[in-house]
Design an enzyme around this catalytic site. Structure first.
Site, PDB file in Angstrom:
ATOM      1  N   GLY A 144       0.828  -1.200   0.000  1.00  0.00           N
ATOM      2  CA  GLY A 144       0.000   0.000   0.000  1.00  0.00           C
ATOM      3  C   GLY A 144       0.855   1.239   0.000  1.00  0.00           C
ATOM      4  O   GLY A 144       2.078   1.184  -0.117  1.00  0.00           O
ATOM      5  N   GLY A 145       0.188   2.377   0.151  1.00  0.00           N
ATOM      6  CA  GLY A 145       0.904   3.636   0.125  1.00  0.00           C
ATOM      7  C   GLY A 145       1.740   3.881   1.367  1.00  0.00           C
ATOM      8  O   GLY A 145       2.649   4.695   1.345  1.00  0.00           O
ATOM      9  N   VAL A 149       1.916  -5.586   3.591  1.00  0.00           N
ATOM     10  CA  VAL A 149       1.145  -6.523   4.397  1.00  0.00           C
ATOM     11  C   VAL A 149       1.714  -7.925   4.201  1.00  0.00           C
ATOM     12  O   VAL A 149       1.872  -8.389   3.064  1.00  0.00           O
ATOM     13  CB  VAL A 149      -0.348  -6.487   4.025  1.00  0.00           C
ATOM     14  N   LYS A 163       0.535  -5.772   8.955  1.00  0.00           N
ATOM     15  CA  LYS A 163       0.859  -4.596   8.153  1.00  0.00           C
ATOM     16  C   LYS A 163       2.082  -3.917   8.743  1.00  0.00           C
ATOM     17  O   LYS A 163       2.079  -3.482   9.900  1.00  0.00           O
ATOM     18  CB  LYS A 163      -0.326  -3.624   8.128  1.00  0.00           C
ATOM     19  N   ASP A 265     -10.234   6.734   2.242  1.00  0.00           N
ATOM     20  CA  ASP A 265      -9.456   5.980   1.258  1.00  0.00           C
ATOM     21  C   ASP A 265     -10.207   4.728   0.816  1.00  0.00           C
ATOM     22  O   ASP A 265      -9.670   3.617   0.832  1.00  0.00           O
ATOM     23  CB  ASP A 265      -8.098   5.606   1.830  1.00  0.00           C
TER      24      ASP A 265
END
Length: 460
Positions: A144-145, A149, A163, A265
């Site tokens: 992800g940004g 994960v 994460k 998001d």
């Protein structure tokens, strides 16, 4: 030695050259002694003369040179000692300050998390390293940004998703606190379950319940990478169930919590699917809670979200609102129903989105059903599909005041409310947006505050 006669004084009886410097110390006393054996004899020294080599200048020169070097070396050594001492003290102070900052950060994070209503379990770093194989790349589930994960297996054989926030992320600690304190206090069947967290040795980690079927985007767009898994094709019933599940989750966040939560998001990659393909909304790193009474937005210094899912007014108001969440949900609806990605990024003064433009064009010519994913082979309830697509367009309306609330959107999906009227041609985006004359069903998120100029985009 000579006799006393003046004539023989120049002719000594005994004469012996002798270098006394080899036998005597530097300072000596000189005297005379004599011996006559077994006889007694009286002698008297009438005169004597003593001469020596003057070595005083040599010692004086050596002492002068030594003192000169001494006066040169003493200041140099003193300055060097002071400099090294200062460097050592500075290094020690900085290291101590850095260690205290880490401890302070650790305490701040722990205090903020422990003060939440239901603080989750705190894991030790060594346990999570063991669970993930020391963060083995083979165990990566997604990126992800703000982090990666990993799949993990705890000591009790429970599968989890760990994460790991990027170390160089300036927002890492803030996102960790937001994620843990926000989702830790939420309980809904369509929200990913938070198990615990860890902050140790500058490692930021969040532990979630493992979702066997991964994220939604990998199933919708799996054909692009040739990753179709047999038996996991998303038919219309599953897609409709996913849309309804996320609508329930957002309605819960916006309207049924003690404090309203803005996710900020919403996108396909943040929708996780359990073993029965039920949708669960995750990744609350950007989520923020706001008071319901009198305040329905979250102010921010920069735009947060993912390009393609961001409402056009986000570039002007500089804050998250319930309407910006609704817009992202509308994009998600069209994405799931049509099997198309949001499309090109926003450009200056160009707020077009390919999937929105495509569906609105099909709606304009009266063929909106043709926008449904062709991989479904027309195997779906057309009336239900049309309702879903029109709802998606309504949620993506350029005027935020014209978008339905999540409560209304959920009622439309469950058949408890009728579809709103939307124009056959997509309206142009105009700012400031004009509120309709009667907007009791809409919030007042956009009516407060002044416009905030935005120059920085923070997409994820």
């Amino acid at each position: 030695m000579s006799n006393q006669t003046g004539e023989n004084e120049r002719n000594p009886i005994i004469s012996m050259p002798l270098d006394l410097s080899s036998y005597l110390p530097e300072d000596v006393f000189v005297g005379f002694s004599a011996s006559t054996g077994i006889y007694n004899q009286l002698n008297c020294i009438k005169a004597w003369n003593f001469t020596s080599t003057d070595i005083g200048n040599y010692n004086e020169n050596n002492n002068g040179v030594s003192l000169l070097w001494l006066w040169i070396l003493i200041p140099i050594i003193s300055v060097l000692v002071m400099f090294l001492g200062g460097v050592f003290i500075c290094f020690t102070w900085r290291r101590k300050k850095k260690r205290m900052q880490v401890l302070d950060q650790d305490e701040i994070i722990e205090i903020q998390i422990q003060n939440s209503a239901t603080a989750p379990q705190r894991f030790q770093l060594k346990d999570l390293k063991r669970a993930t194989g020391n963060f083995d790349p083979k165990n990566i589930l997604g990126r992800g940004g703000c982090g990666v994960v990993f799949k993990g297996l705890l000591a009790d054989n429970k599968e989890v998703a760990v994460k790991r926030f990027f170390r160089d992320s300036s927002q890492g600690a803030k996102d960790l606190i937001a994620e843990v304190t926000t989702i830790g206090n939420l309980h809904h069947k369509n929200l990913v379950k938070l198990i615990g967290w860890c902050y140790e040795s500058n490692e930021l980690l969040v532990v979630y319940e493992f979702m066997p079927n991964g994220s939604l985007d990998k199933l919708i767009f799996c054909e692009e990478n040739g990753e179709i898994r047999e038996g996991l094709r998303l038919n219309w019933e599953i897609r409709h169930g996913i849309i309804c599940g996320i609508a329930q989750a957002l309605d819960y966040l916006h309207n049924r919590c003690q404090k309203r939560v803005l996710h900020r998001d919403i996108k396909a990659s943040n929708i996780m699917l359990d073993s029965e393909l039920n949708a669960q909304l995750g990744d609350f790193g950007l989520a923020r809670t706001v008071q319901v009474n009198g305040k329905t937005h979250h102010s921010t210094k920069e735009i947060a979200g993912t390009i393609g899912y961001m409402a056009p007014e986000s570039f002007h108001i500089g804050r998250a609102t319930v309407e910006t969440d609704v817009f992202a949900f509308g994009v998600l609806i069209l994405e799931v129903a049509c099997g198309r990605k949001p499309g090109k990024q926003y450009e200056e003064n160009n707020y077009s989105n390919r999937v929105i433009e495509y569906v609105w064009d099909m709606y304009k010519i009266g063929r909106i059903i043709d926008a449904i994913d062709v991989r479904l082979d027309r195997d779906f309830d057309e009336e239900q599909a049309e309702c879903v697509l029109i709802l998606g367009l309504a949620c993506c309306h350029p005027n935020p005041y014209e978008r339905p609330s999540m409560k209304t959107a959920l009622q439309i999906l469950t058949g408890e409310s009728v579809l709103p009227n939307i124009p056959t041609e997509k309206p142009a985006f105009v700012w400031p947006a004009r509120a309709p004359s009667s907007n009791e069903a809409y919030g007042d998120s956009l009516q407060e505050g002044q416009l905030t100029p935005i120059t920085v985009l923070s997409g994820r």
